[in-house]
Motif scaffolding. Structure first.
Motif, PDB file in Angstrom:
ATOM      1  N   VAL A  33       0.838  -1.207   0.000  1.00 33.44           N
ATOM      2  CA  VAL A  33       0.000   0.000   0.000  1.00 33.44           C
ATOM      3  C   VAL A  33       0.870   1.252   0.000  1.00 33.44           C
ATOM      4  O   VAL A  33       0.619   2.224  -0.721  1.00 33.44           O
ATOM      5  N   ALA A  34       1.925   1.246   0.822  1.00 31.67           N
ATOM      6  CA  ALA A  34       2.823   2.415   0.869  1.00 31.67           C
ATOM      7  C   ALA A  34       3.533   2.603  -0.459  1.00 31.67           C
ATOM      8  O   ALA A  34       3.747   3.730  -0.910  1.00 31.67           O
ATOM      9  N   GLY A  35       3.866   1.508  -1.106  1.00 30.56           N
ATOM     10  CA  GLY A  35       4.513   1.608  -2.412  1.00 30.56           C
ATOM     11  C   GLY A  35       3.593   2.211  -3.438  1.00 30.56           C
ATOM     12  O   GLY A  35       4.015   2.946  -4.330  1.00 30.56           O
ATOM     13  N   LEU A  36       2.282   1.920  -3.332  1.00 32.79           N
ATOM     14  CA  LEU A  36       1.344   2.526  -4.271  1.00 32.79           C
ATOM     15  C   LEU A  36       1.200   4.014  -4.029  1.00 32.79           C
ATOM     16  O   LEU A  36       0.995   4.799  -4.959  1.00 32.79           O
ATOM     17  N   ALA A  37       1.312   4.430  -2.766  1.00 28.08           N
ATOM     18  CA  ALA A  37       1.174   5.852  -2.460  1.00 28.08           C
ATOM     19  C   ALA A  37       2.411   6.630  -2.820  1.00 28.08           C
ATOM     20  O   ALA A  37       2.341   7.819  -3.137  1.00 28.08           O
ATOM     21  N   ALA A  38       3.606   5.998  -2.770  1.00 27.00           N
ATOM     22  CA  ALA A  38       4.860   6.705  -3.046  1.00 27.00           C
ATOM     23  C   ALA A  38       5.049   6.846  -4.546  1.00 27.00           C
ATOM     24  O   ALA A  38       4.435   6.138  -5.339  1.00 27.00           O
ATOM     25  N   PRO A  39       5.945   7.766  -4.981  1.00 28.25           N
ATOM     26  CA  PRO A  39       6.238   7.909  -6.416  1.00 28.25           C
ATOM     27  C   PRO A  39       6.865   6.623  -6.943  1.00 28.25           C
ATOM     28  O   PRO A  39       7.782   6.079  -6.327  1.00 28.25           O
ATOM     29  N   THR A  40       6.400   6.083  -7.999  1.00 30.69           N
ATOM     30  CA  THR A  40       6.884   4.819  -8.566  1.00 30.69           C
ATOM     31  C   THR A  40       7.682   5.088  -9.818  1.00 30.69           C
ATOM     32  O   THR A  40       7.523   6.110 -10.480  1.00 30.69           O
ATOM     33  N   GLU A  41       8.532   4.105 -10.124  1.00 31.87           N
ATOM     34  CA  GLU A  41       9.329   4.208 -11.328  1.00 31.87           C
ATOM     35  C   GLU A  41       8.512   3.784 -12.539  1.00 31.87           C
ATOM     36  O   GLU A  41       7.472   3.147 -12.408  1.00 31.87           O
ATOM     37  N   ASP A  42       8.971   4.141 -13.714  1.00 27.24           N
ATOM     38  CA  ASP A  42       8.315   3.711 -14.944  1.00 27.24           C
ATOM     39  C   ASP A  42       8.499   2.213 -15.129  1.00 27.24           C
ATOM     40  O   ASP A  42       9.542   1.648 -14.824  1.00 27.24           O
ATOM     41  N   THR A  43       7.477   1.586 -15.613  1.00 25.73           N
ATOM     42  CA  THR A  43       7.531   0.153 -15.875  1.00 25.73           C
ATOM     43  C   THR A  43       8.049  -0.086 -17.292  1.00 25.73           C
ATOM     44  O   THR A  43       7.607   0.561 -18.248  1.00 25.73           O
ATOM     45  N   LEU A  44       9.005  -0.994 -17.414  1.00 24.49           N
ATOM     46  CA  LEU A  44       9.496  -1.378 -18.733  1.00 24.49           C
ATOM     47  C   LEU A  44       8.450  -2.244 -19.413  1.00 24.49           C
ATOM     48  O   LEU A  44       8.062  -3.306 -18.892  1.00 24.49           O
ATOM     49  N   ARG A  45       7.965  -1.792 -20.567  1.00 27.00           N
ATOM     50  CA  ARG A  45       6.870  -2.474 -21.253  1.00 27.00           C
ATOM     51  C   ARG A  45       7.407  -3.163 -22.514  1.00 27.00           C
ATOM     52  O   ARG A  45       8.001  -2.515 -23.366  1.00 27.00           O
ATOM     53  N   ILE A  46       7.183  -4.451 -22.558  1.00 29.30           N
ATOM     54  CA  ILE A  46       7.594  -5.228 -23.720  1.00 29.30           C
ATOM     55  C   ILE A  46       6.412  -5.268 -24.682  1.00 29.30           C
ATOM     56  O   ILE A  46       5.372  -5.864 -24.385  1.00 29.30           O
ATOM     57  N   ARG A  47       6.559  -4.615 -25.809  1.00 32.90           N
ATOM     58  CA  ARG A  47       5.478  -4.519 -26.790  1.00 32.90           C
ATOM     59  C   ARG A  47       5.800  -5.422 -27.987  1.00 32.90           C
ATOM     60  O   ARG A  47       6.938  -5.858 -28.172  1.00 32.90           O
ATOM     61  N   PRO A  48       4.791  -5.666 -28.823  1.00 37.24           N
ATOM     62  CA  PRO A  48       5.041  -6.507 -30.013  1.00 37.24           C
ATOM     63  C   PRO A  48       6.091  -5.879 -30.931  1.00 37.24           C
ATOM     64  O   PRO A  48       6.212  -4.657 -31.014  1.00 37.24           O
ATOM     65  N   ASN A  49       6.841  -6.729 -31.591  1.00 32.91           N
ATOM     66  CA  ASN A  49       7.897  -6.329 -32.545  1.00 32.91           C
ATOM     67  C   ASN A  49       9.018  -5.544 -31.860  1.00 32.91           C
ATOM     68  O   ASN A  49       9.722  -4.788 -32.512  1.00 32.91           O
ATOM     69  N   ASN A 114       4.945  -7.498 -19.755  1.00 35.75           N
ATOM     70  CA  ASN A 114       4.997  -8.093 -21.090  1.00 35.75           C
ATOM     71  C   ASN A 114       3.648  -7.897 -21.762  1.00 35.75           C
ATOM     72  O   ASN A 114       2.648  -8.523 -21.396  1.00 35.75           O
ATOM     73  N   GLU A 115       3.591  -7.008 -22.750  1.00 38.29           N
ATOM     74  CA  GLU A 115       2.363  -6.749 -23.494  1.00 38.29           C
ATOM     75  C   GLU A 115       2.389  -7.408 -24.867  1.00 38.29           C
ATOM     76  O   GLU A 115       1.538  -7.117 -25.709  1.00 38.29           O
ATOM     77  N   ALA A 116       3.361  -8.248 -25.116  1.00 35.12           N
ATOM     78  CA  ALA A 116       3.475  -8.941 -26.402  1.00 35.12           C
ATOM     79  C   ALA A 116       2.855 -10.321 -26.279  1.00 35.12           C
ATOM     80  O   ALA A 116       2.981 -10.992 -25.235  1.00 35.12           O
ATOM     81  N   PRO A 117       2.183 -10.776 -27.301  1.00 38.68           N
ATOM     82  CA  PRO A 117       1.518 -12.091 -27.209  1.00 38.68           C
ATOM     83  C   PRO A 117       2.470 -13.265 -27.371  1.00 38.68           C
ATOM     84  O   PRO A 117       2.113 -14.400 -27.071  1.00 38.68           O
ATOM     85  N   ASP A 118       3.693 -13.034 -27.867  1.00 41.22           N
ATOM     86  CA  ASP A 118       4.597 -14.154 -28.115  1.00 41.22           C
ATOM     87  C   ASP A 118       5.198 -14.647 -26.812  1.00 41.22           C
ATOM     88  O   ASP A 118       5.083 -14.019 -25.761  1.00 41.22           O
ATOM     89  N   GLN A 119       5.848 -15.788 -26.890  1.00 40.85           N
ATOM     90  CA  GLN A 119       6.419 -16.439 -25.719  1.00 40.85           C
ATOM     91  C   GLN A 119       7.950 -16.356 -25.712  1.00 40.85           C
ATOM     92  O   GLN A 119       8.621 -17.264 -25.235  1.00 40.85           O
ATOM     93  N   ASN A 120       8.515 -15.272 -26.243  1.00 40.23           N
ATOM     94  CA  ASN A 120       9.972 -15.122 -26.263  1.00 40.23           C
ATOM     95  C   ASN A 120      10.521 -15.006 -24.842  1.00 40.23           C
ATOM     96  O   ASN A 120       9.909 -14.363 -23.979  1.00 40.23           O
ATOM     97  N   HIS A 121      11.655 -15.625 -24.651  1.00 44.06           N
ATOM     98  CA  HIS A 121      12.350 -15.487 -23.371  1.00 44.06           C
ATOM     99  C   HIS A 121      13.126 -14.172 -23.370  1.00 44.06           C
ATOM    100  O   HIS A 121      13.792 -13.824 -24.344  1.00 44.06           O
ATOM    101  N   TRP A 122      13.042 -13.481 -22.257  1.00 42.94           N
ATOM    102  CA  TRP A 122      13.723 -12.191 -22.130  1.00 42.94           C
ATOM    103  C   TRP A 122      14.811 -12.298 -21.068  1.00 42.94           C
ATOM    104  O   TRP A 122      14.690 -13.034 -20.093  1.00 42.94           O
ATOM    105  N   PHE A 123      15.869 -11.510 -21.299  1.00 46.16           N
ATOM    106  CA  PHE A 123      17.038 -11.547 -20.417  1.00 46.16           C
ATOM    107  C   PHE A 123      17.437 -10.118 -20.047  1.00 46.16           C
ATOM    108  O   PHE A 123      17.283  -9.186 -20.857  1.00 46.16           O
ATOM    109  N   VAL A 172       9.398 -13.576 -17.934  1.00 46.75           N
ATOM    110  CA  VAL A 172       8.219 -12.714 -17.841  1.00 46.75           C
ATOM    111  C   VAL A 172       7.137 -13.281 -18.763  1.00 46.75           C
ATOM    112  O   VAL A 172       7.378 -13.535 -19.940  1.00 46.75           O
ATOM    113  N   ARG A 173       5.954 -13.462 -18.201  1.00 48.72           N
ATOM    114  CA  ARG A 173       4.860 -14.074 -18.947  1.00 48.72           C
ATOM    115  C   ARG A 173       4.007 -13.003 -19.618  1.00 48.72           C
ATOM    116  O   ARG A 173       3.860 -11.884 -19.080  1.00 48.72           O
ATOM    117  N   PRO A 174       3.392 -13.286 -20.761  1.00 46.48           N
ATOM    118  CA  PRO A 174       2.585 -12.297 -21.476  1.00 46.48           C
ATOM    119  C   PRO A 174       1.404 -11.825 -20.643  1.00 46.48           C
ATOM    120  O   PRO A 174       0.753 -12.601 -19.938  1.00 46.48           O
TER     121      PRO A 174
END
Length: 674
Positions: A33-49, A114-123, A172-174
């Motif tokens: 809950v405290a983490g939601l109230a505090a300023p959060t960092e940007d989330t890295l978003r994995i998009r298609p392509n 992970n916003e991409a529908p594929d099942q690529n492994h990420w590192f 990371v799962r889609p």
């Protein structure tokens, strides 16, 4: 009684009551809950392509642990979890995420969706392979965190993947968001630079990166082998200095990119630390050693070169002290002054006309630009952090070693051309000397012909006179009484003629003796033969090295002109020997022309020439003349006692006598230290 959850197992070794577990779960919920109230960092978003993502300073949160004792169990508690700040606001308000305090541990929190529908492994790849202790925490499907610990202080086998940088699988799962934690501890200041790649992009990156690095080290190996063979063939030490410098470059890059730890010493992390700390210092020492002698700084810059050498040694000592004890993290600033002084020395040498220095200036300019990129990357500046800037130092050093190798060849060629020109000048001088000798022989031949002609004319005159006297004697015999007085007169005339003939023979003998001993040559005529100091030095050098040059220090038989007129420098050890060294005229305190004439007078008078007369002729103090005459007389005595003494030899043999030279009078050896 129940047990702790799996992600708390490393920090808890004893069973705890269920109430304690409930309290822990409650604190965890409060932290969320405290983490939601505090300023959060940007989330890295994995998009298609999208195949890769750069982990910028705004993409993660950082928590500094000054004590270095916090565990993941502590980090997940609300009071610590709420203390995470975005990476672009950490480090005392600096605009990037850095390890500023080497005694602290740093926690990174990274969220990936992970916003991409594929099942690529990420590192996740961390660029700095010199982080001493690094632990990566990843949650499984049940939310339990598992840690993977590795780092430069551990064997290379501790890494989850056999790669020169730190590489972690994200799994990371889609359609889901995952939170990852990293604990970092480093003995040097660095930045949190990383990149996310999928498996296809990572495979292509591995192939291209290792291929380019293989080509890079192949070029360095070729340069080392090529210049080492040149050194073994011609013995020029500059090539050996160049080989040491290229080997230092190779060791530095092996430690910098992590390939040395991956392939050469994977089970020796302590050696990896030693190489990481000592390679830059070794590079500074070998580069300065090579650069100073490549530029001929000890000879061309005799006043500036000692300062350069002192600054390099002082910088190397301070760098070693900082590495062992201080560990400031900014020791790379100590490299600026010695490298800057070497660059300035190259500029000065180039202005003096040393054309090979222009290659040195160009190569070092490229290295300076690549070092600027490295410094900004160390400071966390990421706006110019591209593949070109990351590997710009490799490219710059490849260009540098190739350019410096060419420059070294050009320098050796220039030295060879200068030696050839010097030999041509010597050949011309010998040719002129031979022409002068031929003219002298021709003059002596003409003198002999004149002498023979004069003797023939005198003999003819005497024969005619004798014939005339014989006829007159026959006439007088017929008139003996009447011409008795005339006969007496004729007898007197005959005696006078005989006396004149004897005097003429005596004069001819004196002329011949004077020609041989040159007793009649005064200082004015002597000065016409040896008009100036240069003529005397040239004659003395030709006499001294008539049998060929041989270095007194190393025995080498090849030389070139030195700065002093008619002095000779050994092309191997750089030993310089003047024309007067090891001769009668060494350390002579008056004019060399007068010294020549003094030796000539004393020798031709067999040592009986008085110092008062010598002082009057040479216009020198009598004490100076007396000391010099004693020196010449002693040399004559030693010469007469020598086994190969020839009583008809000339006075010039005395000039080469140096038996009486004391150790204080020996010339100062001028050498170039390697």
């Amino acid at each position: 009684m129940t047990r702790c959850p799996e992600f708390l197992a490393p920090q808890c070794s004893q069973p705890v009551p269920a109430r304690a577990c409930l309290l822990s779960a409650l604190f965890w919920l409060l932290g969320v809950v405290a983490g939601l109230a505090a300023p959060t960092e940007d989330t890295l978003r994995i998009r298609p392509n999208v195949n890769e993502l750069y982990v910028s300073t705004a993409s993660y949160s950082v928590l500094e642990d000054p004590s270095g004792r916090l565990t993941l169990r502590d980090i997940l508690q609300p009071r610590y979890n709420a203390g995470f700040l975005p990476g672009n606001l950490t480090s005392g308000g600096k605009p990037s995420g850095n390890i500023e305090h080497t005694r602290s541990a740093y926690w990174l929190r990274i969220r990936v969706r992970n916003e991409a529908p594929d099942q690529n492994h990420w590192f996740l790849e961390m660029f700095d392979s010199h982080i001493n202790d690094l632990t990566f925490y990843r949650a499984d499907a049940q939310g339990t965190y598992h840690g993977v610990r590795t780092g430069a202080d551990l064997p290379f086998a501790s890494r989850p993947f056999a790669y020169k940088n730190f590489l972690f699988s994200l799994q990371v799962r889609p359609g889901q968001t995952h939170t990852y934690y990293l604990r970092l501890k480093s003995d040097s200041k660095t930045s949190f630079l990383g990149r996310l790649r999928n498996e296809s992009m990572l495979a292509a990156h591995f192939q291209s990166e290792y291929g380019l690095l293989g080509g890079f080290y192949g070029v360095l190996l070729i340069m080392v082998v090529y210049n080492l063979f040149i050194f073994l063939f011609i013995g020029e030490r500059t090539y050996l200095r160049y080989v040491l410098y290229v080997l230092s470059c190779s060791l530095l890059f092996l430690s910098e990119d992590g390939l040395g730890f991956e392939y050469l010493w994977p089970r020796l992390p302590w050696l990896n630390q030693v190489v990481n700390a000592g390679a830059p210092i070794l590079l500074l020492v070998t580069f300065s050693y090579y650069a100073r002698h490549f530029l001929d700084a000890p000879q061309r810059l005799p006043h500036f070169d000692p300062w350069v050498r002192a600054v390099v040694l002082l910088s190397a000592g301070l760098l070693l002290l900082d590495t062992l004890f201080v560990k400031s993290g900014f020791s790379f600033w100590l490299y600026l002054l010695p490298y800057g002084m070497l660059y300035y020395a190259a500029l000065l040498v180039y202005r003096q006309g040393f054309r090979a220095a222009r290659f040195f200036l160009i190569a070092q300019a490229l290295v300076a630009v690549s070092l600027l990129f490295l410094i900004t990357r160390k400071l966390g500046v990421d706006f110019i952090n591209t593949p070109f800037t990351v590997y710009s130092m490799n490219v710059a050093f490849v260009v540098e070693v190739a350019v410096l190798s060419y420059a070294l060849g050009e320098k050796i060629k220039a030295i060879k051309d200068a030696t050839i020109r010097t030999q041509e000048r010597l050949v011309k001088q010998l040719h002129k000397k031979h022409q002068a000798q031929d003219r002298l022989v021709e003059q002596l031949r003409q003198n002999q012909e004149l002498k023979d002609q004069l003797n023939s004319e005198l003999e003819e005159q005497v024969a005619r006179r004798t014939e005339k006297l014989r006829l007159q004697s026959e006439t007088i015999a017929a008139q003996n009484r009447e011409l008795q007085q005339a006969n007496g007169l004729l007898a007197l005339q005959s005696a006078a003629i005989s006396k004149l003939n004897g005097e003429l023979q005596h004069d001819l003998q004196q002329v011949q003796t004077a020609r041989v001993l040159s007793k009649e040559v005064d200082f004015g005529e002597f000065s016409q033969i040896y008009p100036d100091k240069d003529a005397c030095l040239r004659y003395l050098a030709d006499l001294k090295w008539a049998a060929g040059y041989r270095c007194r220090k190393c025995g080498h038989e090849k030389y070139c002109d030195a700065r002093e007129p008619h002095a000779r420098r050994c092309t191997k050890c750089r030993y310089v020997e003047s024309a007067t060294a090891y001769t009668m005229l060494q350390k002579c305190k008056f004019s060399i022309i007068k010294a020549f004439y003094a030796v000539f007078l004393i020798y031709t008078h067999k040592g009986s020439y008085s110092s008062q007369e010598l002082s009057r002729v040479l216009e020198l103090r009598q004490g100076t003349c007396w000391s010099f005459s004693q020196k010449v007389t002693e040399a004559m005595r030693r010469r007469r006692q020598a086994a190969g003494y020839d009583e008809h030899e000339g006075w010039t043999h005395i000039l080469l006598d140096a038996t009486g030279t004391s150790e204080e009078d020996q010339p100062i050896l001028q050498t170039e230290h390697s």
